[in-house]
Design an enzyme around this catalytic site. Structure first.
Site, mmCIF file in Angstrom:
data_model
loop_
_atom_site.group_PDB
_atom_site.id
_atom_site.type_symbol
_atom_site.label_atom_id
_atom_site.label_comp_id
_atom_site.label_asym_id
_atom_site.label_seq_id
_atom_site.Cartn_x
_atom_site.Cartn_y
_atom_site.Cartn_z
ATOM 1 N N LYS A 187 0.844 -1.190 0.000
ATOM 2 C CA LYS A 187 0.000 0.000 0.000
ATOM 3 C C LYS A 187 0.875 1.234 0.000
ATOM 4 C CE LYS A 187 -1.619 2.656 2.976
ATOM 5 N NZ LYS A 187 -1.554 3.910 2.145
ATOM 6 N N GLY A 218 -4.338 3.521 -1.332
ATOM 7 C CA GLY A 218 -5.550 3.671 -0.528
ATOM 8 C C GLY A 218 -5.234 4.338 0.792
ATOM 9 N N GLY A 220 -4.765 5.329 4.692
ATOM 10 C CA GLY A 220 -4.136 4.612 5.788
ATOM 11 C C GLY A 220 -5.148 3.989 6.719
ATOM 12 N N GLY A 224 -4.731 0.672 4.708
ATOM 13 C CA GLY A 224 -3.594 0.447 5.608
ATOM 14 C C GLY A 224 -4.002 -0.332 6.841
ATOM 15 N N GLU A 262 10.028 1.427 10.343
ATOM 16 C CA GLU A 262 11.025 2.440 9.986
ATOM 17 C C GLU A 262 10.330 3.781 10.152
ATOM 18 O OE1 GLU A 262 14.176 -0.244 8.671
ATOM 19 O OE2 GLU A 262 14.110 1.876 9.161
ATOM 20 N N CYS A 296 13.677 11.044 6.325
ATOM 21 C CA CYS A 296 13.644 10.578 7.719
ATOM 22 C C CYS A 296 14.958 10.854 8.408
ATOM 23 C CB CYS A 296 13.341 9.089 7.759
ATOM 24 S SG CYS A 296 14.552 8.086 6.890
ATOM 25 N N GLU A 397 9.901 16.035 14.967
ATOM 26 C CA GLU A 397 10.243 15.938 13.552
ATOM 27 C C GLU A 397 9.392 16.898 12.722
ATOM 28 O OE1 GLU A 397 8.890 12.487 11.206
ATOM 29 O OE2 GLU A 397 10.995 12.278 10.630
HETATM 30 N N1 LIG Z 1 12.761 5.436 8.910
HETATM 31 C C1 LIG Z 1 12.656 5.468 7.600
HETATM 32 O O1 LIG Z 1 13.295 4.702 6.871
HETATM 33 C C2 LIG Z 1 11.733 6.441 6.962
HETATM 34 C C3 LIG Z 1 10.752 7.077 7.716
HETATM 35 N N2 LIG Z 1 9.895 7.965 7.113
HETATM 36 C C4 LIG Z 1 8.902 8.661 7.940
HETATM 37 O O2 LIG Z 1 7.621 8.741 7.284
HETATM 38 C C5 LIG Z 1 6.959 9.924 7.689
HETATM 39 C C6 LIG Z 1 6.468 10.676 6.465
HETATM 40 O O3 LIG Z 1 5.717 9.817 5.645
HETATM 41 P P1 LIG Z 1 4.120 9.816 5.713
HETATM 42 O O4 LIG Z 1 3.620 9.046 4.546
HETATM 43 O O5 LIG Z 1 3.608 11.191 5.950
HETATM 44 O O6 LIG Z 1 3.865 8.961 7.052
HETATM 45 P P2 LIG Z 1 2.472 8.391 7.590
HETATM 46 O O7 LIG Z 1 2.810 7.673 8.824
HETATM 47 O O8 LIG Z 1 1.431 9.428 7.613
HETATM 48 O O9 LIG Z 1 2.022 7.321 6.461
HETATM 49 C C7 LIG Z 1 2.894 6.283 6.091
HETATM 50 C C8 LIG Z 1 2.058 5.199 5.414
HETATM 51 O O10 LIG Z 1 1.186 4.641 6.386
HETATM 52 C C9 LIG Z 1 -0.162 4.686 5.936
HETATM 53 N N3 LIG Z 1 -1.001 4.791 7.123
HETATM 54 C C10 LIG Z 1 -1.431 5.912 7.742
HETATM 55 N N4 LIG Z 1 -2.184 5.599 8.817
HETATM 56 C C11 LIG Z 1 -2.208 4.239 8.900
HETATM 57 C C12 LIG Z 1 -2.795 3.288 9.786
HETATM 58 N N5 LIG Z 1 -3.537 3.675 10.833
HETATM 59 N N6 LIG Z 1 -2.622 1.959 9.556
HETATM 60 C C13 LIG Z 1 -1.877 1.545 8.492
HETATM 61 N N7 LIG Z 1 -1.302 2.390 7.606
HETATM 62 C C14 LIG Z 1 -1.462 3.722 7.816
HETATM 63 C C15 LIG Z 1 -0.173 5.882 5.013
HETATM 64 O O11 LIG Z 1 -1.262 5.816 4.114
HETATM 65 C C16 LIG Z 1 1.173 5.726 4.307
HETATM 66 O O12 LIG Z 1 1.066 4.779 3.274
HETATM 67 C C17 LIG Z 1 7.976 10.741 8.472
HETATM 68 O O13 LIG Z 1 7.734 10.607 9.849
HETATM 69 C C18 LIG Z 1 9.296 10.103 8.130
HETATM 70 O O14 LIG Z 1 10.254 10.239 9.152
HETATM 71 C C19 LIG Z 1 9.990 8.275 5.777
HETATM 72 C C20 LIG Z 1 10.970 7.657 4.992
HETATM 73 C C21 LIG Z 1 11.901 6.702 5.529
HETATM 74 C C1 LIG Z 2 15.710 4.851 4.490
HETATM 75 N N1 LIG Z 2 16.108 5.736 3.443
HETATM 76 C C2 LIG Z 2 16.943 5.210 2.540
HETATM 77 O O1 LIG Z 2 17.302 4.049 2.539
HETATM 78 C C3 LIG Z 2 15.625 7.013 3.480
HETATM 79 C C4 LIG Z 2 15.682 7.963 2.513
HETATM 80 C C5 LIG Z 2 16.250 7.862 1.162
HETATM 81 C C6 LIG Z 2 15.558 6.804 0.431
HETATM 82 O O2 LIG Z 2 14.407 6.532 0.803
HETATM 83 O O3 LIG Z 2 16.193 6.267 -0.458
HETATM 84 C C7 LIG Z 2 15.095 9.262 2.807
HETATM 85 O O4 LIG Z 2 14.461 9.378 3.860
HETATM 86 O O5 LIG Z 2 15.241 10.166 1.965
#
Ligand SMILES: NC(=O)C1=CN([C@@H]2O[C@H](COP(=O)(O)OP(=O)(O)OC[C@H]3O[C@@H](n4cnc5c(N)ncnc54)[C@H](O)[C@@H]3O)[C@@H](O)[C@H]2O)C=CC1
Ligand SMILES: CN(C=O)/C=C(\CC(=O)O)C(=O)O
Length: 509
Positions: A187, A218, A220, A224, A262, A296, A397
């Protein structure tokens, strides 16, 4: 925007048509109608229907059936690898197209989205190669039997990804999950539905048996949550915000479904007086403002040794002002638009929080003005100082182009401040004293430590973290084992008859 579009060699006619991918076939979703828009100018990408609950049930049923099919379940690893090699090749051959689609989806620059596409291709190649070379283990015997481990598929994996680097995060979940012999229901995020559908087309063309991958754009709370709660889900692999990560972990705990999470970050970057200042400046700018700060691991807390605080900060602010904020298709653009107007408003609110806490906005802190920016979702790269590490802006964040700078006096001081945060995703250390940098990296709670570099990734190196930044690791062989079930075998020696009782315990008297 026509002139910008023409440099790509593609037009919106090349975007996926918005049909979802269920059990090997593309068809209109049965969920809500959504609009996908280009963050650079708010122009329409697609009107499409997201997946509905019926689509989810059909995808899960197909996944269960495909995962249990002996033609897949019992396929030898090097044969499964053939599929992953083909998918990796398909992604690489379509990298320009994927780059364009992902840029239209997310507003990221073509340079960034091309790199992500090639990263995804490399991910599939890496896990194909791992399948062909990974060894099982015979453990030292401690009795009249031979002991060894076998690693088996889990069954159906629910993969849920965010909008910031979709093709990379999709591949980092789907490739190892398929390599391990599972089926996957993916998703993607609501704000980036299209590139995952292009990914589905490439997977479909690889000949992967129907049902082994479904892609369900779709909500979350609907798709989700439905994935997380579905009885057929054997593992949940989630990348996204910490708040949602908690909600998923709580749901998964009710069925004891393993999760890998993650999550968010507020990563410290530390500059010592002996650092190569030009190298540190370039690395800090890239580590914070590439992807428009929507990363992130963005180095969003900058700790500068007090002896160089003013001079380095002045250089940093001047260099930030020079960053090219522009159209994602412009090869000179360094900072593109954010993902969505709501996210721009969120970032602006965080900057207001910093102001309310006494923060000084040294540059940025507003949307850019000018014709190029008026329709897009832009926000200026922003540098703030004048707050301490306890301030909300240093604890939470932002996930946007906002950097907070603070001075530090000594190593103990900066380690304490770096760790005084709910997150523990990554950190950066700029110093030419490698022994000191390694000691600092060891003392800071972080899943990844970059020393005299930043935001460099490798599929062969595990990625993940602890505290509020997540559970588990992706990438590397650890990232493959996460999608397998270990099973221990004891193979009794022939002709050995087990005594009825264990040897009598020595008289403890
Ligand atoms: N640690 C890592 O590798 C990474 C972490 N992130 C984190 O992602 C966040 C930004 O991305 P967003 O899409 O805004 O995050 P989000 O948490 O709002 O959504 C992430 C995904 O989860 C789904 N989702 C939302 N509520 C849900 C629920 N109750 N149950 C199941 N799925 C649900 C969303 O539709 C989306 O597909 C930031 O906090 C960022 O730090 C982003 C990239 C990499
Ligand atoms: C986890 N990560 C990369 O492995 C995070 C990224 C870069 C990417 O998604 O490739 C990011 O947060 O920009």
């Amino acid at each position: 925007m026509g002139t910008q579009e023409s440099v790509t060699g593609f037009t919106t006619a090349d975007l996926p048509d918005g049909r979802i991918f269920v059990a090997g076939a593309f068809r209109e979703g049965r969920g809500a109608e959504i609009e996908s828009r280009f963050p650079a100018d708010n122009s329409l990408n697609r009107v499409m229907r997201e997946a509905g609950p019926e689509d989810l049930d059909e995808a899960m049923a197909a996944a269960q059936q495909a995962a249990a099919d002996p033609g897949w379940r019992d396929l030898l690893p090097h044969r499964r690898a053939d599929y992953l090699y083909r998918i990796g090749q398909g992604i690489a051959e379509n990298a320009d197209r994927i780059s364009y689609i992902q840029s239209r989806d997310t507003g990221k620059t073509l340079r960034e989205t091309y790199a992500l596409a090639m990263s995804a291709a490399g991910t599939f190649r890496y896990y194909a190669a791992a399948l062909e070379t990974m060894e099982e283990s015979i453990t030292p015997s401690r009795g009249p039997w031979m002991t060894f481990s076998r690693y088996e598929p889990i069954g159906v994996v629910a993969a849920i990804t965010p909008w910031n680097s979709p093709i990379a995060s999709d591949a980092q979940k789907v490739a190892p999950a398929l390599a391990a012999g599972n089926a996957v229901v993916l998703k993607p995020a609501t704000w980036s539905p299209l590139v995952a559908l292009e990914f589905a087309r490439i997977v479909s063309e690889s000949g992967l048996p129907a049902g082994l991958l479904s892609v369900l754009p779709g909500g979350g709370q609907t798709i989700g949550d439905g994935l997380v709660s579905h009885p057929a889900t054997g593992r949940i692999s989630f990348t996204g915000g910490t708040k949602v990560g908690h909600a998923i972990a709580e749901k998964a705990a009710q069925r004891l479904v393993p999760v890998s999470l993650e999550l968010g970050g507020k990563s410290p970057t530390i500059v010592f007086p002996d650092a190569d200042m030009d190298q540190a400046l370039a690395g800090i700018l890239y580590g914070m403002f590439s992807s428009s700060g929507q990363s992130c691991i963005a180095g969003s807390r900058l700790f500068i040794h007090r002896s160089i605080y003013r001079s380095f900060l002045e250089r940093l602010v001047a260099a930030t002002k020079e960053l090219k904020v522009g159209h994602p298709f412009d090869a000179n653009t360094q900072v593109g638009p954010l993902i969505h107007p709501a996210h721009v408003a969120s970032v602006a609110r965080w900057v207001d929080v910093a102001r309310s806490e006494g923060g000084r906005i040294l540059t940025g802190g507003a949307r850019p003005v000018g014709d190029l920016y008026k329709e897009g979702y832009y926000y200026l790269p922003t540098v703030i100082d004048g707050v301490d590490n306890k301030a909300t802006i240093c604890q939470e964040e932002v996930f946007g182009p906002v950097l907070v700078a603070m001075p530090f006096d000594n190593e103990d001081d900066v380690i304490r401040m770096s760790n005084d945060n709910q997150y523990g995703l990554a950190c950066g250390v700029w110093s030419q004293d490698i022994g000191r940098a390694m000691a600092i990296g060891k003392a800071i709670t972080a899943g990844t430590v970059w020393i005299n570099t930043y935001k460099q990734f490798s599929i062969s190196t595990p990625f993940g973290a602890d505290k509020e930044s997540g559970i588990g690791r992706e990438k590397g062989l650890e990232g493959l084992r996460a999608y397998m079930r270990q099973k221990s075998y004891y193979l009794g020696d022939p002709g050995v008859y087990l005594p009825w009782a264990l040897p009598a315990m020595k008289d403890s008297g």
